[in-house]
Write a protein that holds these residues in place. Structure first.
Motif, PDB file in Angstrom:
ATOM      1  N   UNK A 110      -9.911 -15.246  38.413  1.00 14.97           N
ATOM      2  CA  UNK A 110      -9.572 -14.358  39.534  1.00 14.97           C
ATOM      3  C   UNK A 110     -10.039 -12.928  39.333  1.00 14.97           C
ATOM      4  N   UNK A 111     -10.065 -12.445  38.097  1.00 16.99           N
ATOM      5  CA  UNK A 111     -10.250 -11.009  37.870  1.00 16.99           C
ATOM      6  C   UNK A 111     -11.663 -10.646  37.424  1.00 16.99           C
ATOM      7  N   UNK A 112     -12.134  -9.512  37.936  1.00 19.65           N
ATOM      8  CA  UNK A 112     -13.395  -8.939  37.466  1.00 19.65           C
ATOM      9  C   UNK A 112     -13.220  -8.305  36.093  1.00 19.65           C
ATOM     10  N   UNK A 113     -12.049  -7.746  35.842  1.00 22.71           N
ATOM     11  CA  UNK A 113     -11.792  -7.066  34.569  1.00 22.71           C
ATOM     12  C   UNK A 113     -10.383  -7.405  34.093  1.00 22.71           C
ATOM     13  N   UNK A 114     -10.262  -7.658  32.802  1.00 24.15           N
ATOM     14  CA  UNK A 114      -8.962  -7.709  32.129  1.00 24.15           C
ATOM     15  C   UNK A 114      -9.007  -6.701  30.983  1.00 24.15           C
ATOM     16  N   UNK A 115      -7.997  -5.861  30.898  1.00 28.74           N
ATOM     17  CA  UNK A 115      -7.936  -4.892  29.802  1.00 28.74           C
ATOM     18  C   UNK A 115      -6.704  -5.147  28.951  1.00 28.74           C
ATOM     19  N   UNK A 116      -6.858  -4.863  27.647  1.00 32.42           N
ATOM     20  CA  UNK A 116      -5.764  -4.954  26.680  1.00 32.42           C
ATOM     21  C   UNK A 116      -5.841  -3.715  25.793  1.00 32.42           C
ATOM     22  N   UNK A 146      -9.045   5.872  14.136  1.00 33.10           N
ATOM     23  CA  UNK A 146      -7.862   5.021  13.990  1.00 33.10           C
ATOM     24  C   UNK A 146      -7.840   3.842  14.958  1.00 33.10           C
ATOM     25  N   UNK A 147      -8.890   3.697  15.771  1.00 35.60           N
ATOM     26  CA  UNK A 147      -8.946   2.582  16.720  1.00 35.60           C
ATOM     27  C   UNK A 147     -10.399   2.257  17.020  1.00 35.60           C
ATOM     28  N   UNK A 148     -10.611   1.066  17.540  1.00 31.73           N
ATOM     29  CA  UNK A 148     -11.934   0.721  18.058  1.00 31.73           C
ATOM     30  C   UNK A 148     -11.766   0.030  19.404  1.00 31.73           C
ATOM     31  N   UNK A 149     -12.837   0.043  20.169  1.00 32.52           N
ATOM     32  CA  UNK A 149     -12.830  -0.536  21.515  1.00 32.52           C
ATOM     33  C   UNK A 149     -14.039  -1.442  21.684  1.00 32.52           C
ATOM     34  N   UNK A 150     -13.821  -2.623  22.245  1.00 28.16           N
ATOM     35  CA  UNK A 150     -14.891  -3.549  22.561  1.00 28.16           C
ATOM     36  C   UNK A 150     -14.930  -3.812  24.051  1.00 28.16           C
ATOM     37  N   UNK A 151     -16.122  -3.867  24.603  1.00 32.12           N
ATOM     38  CA  UNK A 151     -16.348  -4.320  25.965  1.00 32.12           C
ATOM     39  C   UNK A 151     -17.128  -5.622  25.866  1.00 32.12           C
ATOM     40  N   UNK A 152     -16.587  -6.696  26.446  1.00 33.50           N
ATOM     41  CA  UNK A 152     -17.238  -8.003  26.331  1.00 33.50           C
ATOM     42  C   UNK A 152     -17.379  -8.634  27.708  1.00 33.50           C
ATOM     43  N   UNK A 158     -16.684 -15.630  35.658  1.00 26.91           N
ATOM     44  CA  UNK A 158     -17.967 -15.523  34.956  1.00 26.91           C
ATOM     45  C   UNK A 158     -18.693 -14.228  35.362  1.00 26.91           C
ATOM     46  N   UNK A 159     -19.153 -13.496  34.375  1.00 27.73           N
ATOM     47  CA  UNK A 159     -19.803 -12.217  34.630  1.00 27.73           C
ATOM     48  C   UNK A 159     -18.847 -11.043  34.609  1.00 27.73           C
ATOM     49  N   UNK A 160     -17.527 -11.322  34.566  1.00 26.59           N
ATOM     50  CA  UNK A 160     -16.537 -10.261  34.475  1.00 26.59           C
ATOM     51  C   UNK A 160     -16.416  -9.745  33.048  1.00 26.59           C
ATOM     52  N   UNK A 161     -15.536  -8.768  32.857  1.00 29.25           N
ATOM     53  CA  UNK A 161     -15.473  -8.089  31.561  1.00 29.25           C
ATOM     54  C   UNK A 161     -14.067  -8.026  30.994  1.00 29.25           C
ATOM     55  N   UNK A 162     -14.018  -8.070  29.678  1.00 35.34           N
ATOM     56  CA  UNK A 162     -12.782  -7.877  28.911  1.00 35.34           C
ATOM     57  C   UNK A 162     -12.911  -6.574  28.141  1.00 35.34           C
ATOM     58  N   UNK A 163     -11.911  -5.737  28.254  1.00 33.75           N
ATOM     59  CA  UNK A 163     -11.896  -4.431  27.594  1.00 33.75           C
ATOM     60  C   UNK A 163     -10.710  -4.411  26.637  1.00 33.75           C
ATOM     61  N   UNK A 164     -10.990  -4.319  25.332  1.00 31.60           N
ATOM     62  CA  UNK A 164      -9.948  -4.381  24.307  1.00 31.60           C
ATOM     63  C   UNK A 164     -10.005  -3.133  23.435  1.00 31.60           C
ATOM     64  N   UNK A 196     -13.482   4.962  32.140  1.00 38.32           N
ATOM     65  CA  UNK A 196     -14.902   5.328  32.253  1.00 38.32           C
ATOM     66  C   UNK A 196     -15.768   4.541  31.267  1.00 38.32           C
ATOM     67  N   UNK A 197     -15.172   4.071  30.185  1.00 42.04           N
ATOM     68  CA  UNK A 197     -15.972   3.343  29.196  1.00 42.04           C
ATOM     69  C   UNK A 197     -16.557   2.058  29.772  1.00 42.04           C
ATOM     70  N   UNK A 198     -16.013   1.582  30.888  1.00 40.61           N
ATOM     71  CA  UNK A 198     -16.508   0.353  31.503  1.00 40.61           C
ATOM     72  C   UNK A 198     -17.562   0.611  32.569  1.00 40.61           C
ATOM     73  N   UNK A 199     -17.674   1.837  33.046  1.00 37.69           N
ATOM     74  CA  UNK A 199     -18.553   2.146  34.178  1.00 37.69           C
ATOM     75  C   UNK A 199     -19.988   1.659  33.975  1.00 37.69           C
ATOM     76  N   UNK A 200     -20.612   1.836  32.793  1.00 34.60           N
ATOM     77  CA  UNK A 200     -22.003   1.378  32.647  1.00 34.60           C
ATOM     78  C   UNK A 200     -22.183  -0.128  32.818  1.00 34.60           C
ATOM     79  N   UNK A 201     -21.102  -0.886  32.652  1.00 29.24           N
ATOM     80  CA  UNK A 201     -21.206  -2.348  32.679  1.00 29.24           C
ATOM     81  C   UNK A 201     -20.599  -2.961  33.938  1.00 29.24           C
ATOM     82  N   UNK A 202     -19.669  -2.258  34.559  1.00 32.34           N
ATOM     83  CA  UNK A 202     -19.026  -2.759  35.771  1.00 32.34           C
ATOM     84  C   UNK A 202     -18.671  -1.566  36.643  1.00 32.34           C
ATOM     85  N   UNK A 203     -19.628  -1.089  37.434  1.00 27.55           N
ATOM     86  CA  UNK A 203     -19.407   0.148  38.199  1.00 27.55           C
ATOM     87  C   UNK A 203     -18.460   0.013  39.378  1.00 27.55           C
ATOM     88  N   UNK A 204     -18.226  -1.212  39.867  1.00 27.34           N
ATOM     89  CA  UNK A 204     -17.369  -1.354  41.052  1.00 27.34           C
ATOM     90  C   UNK A 204     -16.609  -2.679  41.028  1.00 27.34           C
TER      91      UNK A 204
END
Length: 360
Positions: free
Chosen positions: A192-198, A351-357, A221-227, A121-129
């Motif tokens: 190839x991918x709209x989103x890559x998560x780590x 104990x953790x942080x998350x970045x959406x790029x 281009x325009x896709x997102x990385x979630x770390x 859900x943390x990605x929904x505001x930036x990539x809803x579909x």
């Protein structure tokens, strides 16, 4: 009419006994081959200004060895030094996520559905579909299965260096399961991918920079990385010391401060659109710290890297120590969930942080 006798799977004692000779043979060759030469410069910025931040042991599996985390005075990057060699990675990962440890960790990951949904859900505001999504370090694909409740139309693929990704594909948790090194496989994923998560993957990597470059290559281009990674600037890291679970030695090799990761992503052509600290905090620090201390105090369980099984007296003493610690474990759980969790970011103990790029 005859039938084949039903095969009874070996119990844990039998499985431990079966792999003990291999472990003892490995240990007979000494531990030096499990480590690379010690670095004199920071792997993140190249500075020679290194200090020792932590010296500890394997508090989870209790495999032999001493592990050192150094901290760079210039950029504050913390890293394992000396780092595990390929032989060391094989030895210390063996029976952790697979083999003897597979069932317990598999049950743990499978029970964390709400956490996985919150990550998605943390990605929904930036990539809803997003049309497709690659989860790197997917394990057995439990995140992907849970994320479908948020992104029902998204095609989820998984990648892992173990056979977990292949098992995830067979179980239907991912569409495609890729086994191998992300940097080596990335050319085949070009744009190839709209989103890559780590999620809690980068700290396991021997070369985080190559992983980030691979992510940029795989994302359109325009896709997102979630770390999401452990936060080495958490106050708990200092207060709990070796009992802070996210140190997780010797599996965790790199601990990247958030400013460093933001800077590197910008250099690679990403724009960081969200930084979260409270949301990815997992409220288990005190509970895990108490458990690790109790487990270290009690006599060892039956482990194949020990030369002999524990005696009956040792087993009884271990049970007594763990039972005596139940009140402390309960108190720690209450403090984690009711006392600290609502204030974790304000107190500086997340104990953790998350970045959406976003890939520009």
């Amino acid at each position: 009419m005859s039938s084949e006798p039903e095969t009874v799977p070996p119990n844990r004692t039998e499985r431990v006994a079966a792999v003990r000779p291999a472990y003892q043979a490995d240990l007979a060759e000494g531990l030096d081959r499990f480590f690379e030469p010690r670095r004199t410069t920071c792997p993140w910025c190249g500075s020679p200004r290194l200090t020792t931040r932590l010296r500890t042991e394997d508090l989870i599996q209790h495999k032999p060895g001493t592990f050192v985390l150094d901290r760079c005075a210039a950029c504050r990057h913390t890293f394992q030094n000396p780092r595990l060699s390929p032989a060391g990675l094989e030895f210390y990962y063996r029976d952790f996520y697979d083999g003897l440890g597979e069932k317990q960790l598999g049950n743990t990951f499978a029970a964390r559905t709400k956490m996985y949904e919150q990550r998605a859900r943390s990605l929904v505001p930036f990539s809803p579909a997003p049309a497709n999504w690659l989860d790197v370090g997917t394990g057995h694909g439990h995140f992907c299965a849970a994320a479908r409740t948020v992104y029902a139309e998204t095609v989820f693929d998984g990648l892992d260096f173990t056979d977990g990704a292949e098992l995830a594909e067979k179980a239907g948790r991912v569409e495609r399961g890729y086994r191998g090194s992300f940097p080596e496989l990335a050319p085949g994923f070009e744009g190839h991918y709209d989103v890559v998560s780590m999620f809690h993957y980068l700290e396991h990597s021997t070369e985080p920079d190559r992983e980030l470059a691979a992510a940029r290559r795989a994302i359109r281009p325009g896709g997102h990385l979630l770390i999401e990674v452990p936060d080495p600037d958490s106050r708990y890291a200092r207060l709990l010391g070796r009992w802070w679970l996210p140190w997780l030695q010797p599996q965790h090799l790199h601990f990247v401060p958030v400013a460093n990761l933001r800077g590197r992503l910008t250099e690679l052509g990403f724009t960081v659109v969200a930084e979260q600290h409270a949301e990815p905090h997992d409220p288990v620090d005190l509970l895990a710290g108490v458990w690790l201390a109790l487990d270290a105090t009690a006599p060892r369980d039956d482990l194949p890297w020990l030369p002999n099984p524990p005696t009956a007296l040792a087993r009884a003493l271990r049970a007594a120590v763990l039972i005596a610690g139940i009140p402390a474990l309960l108190l720690a759980t209450l403090l984690d969930r009711l006392g600290v969790k609502p204030l974790s970011h304000r107190l500086g103990v997340s104990n953790a942080y998350r970045l959406v790029a976003r890939r520009d």
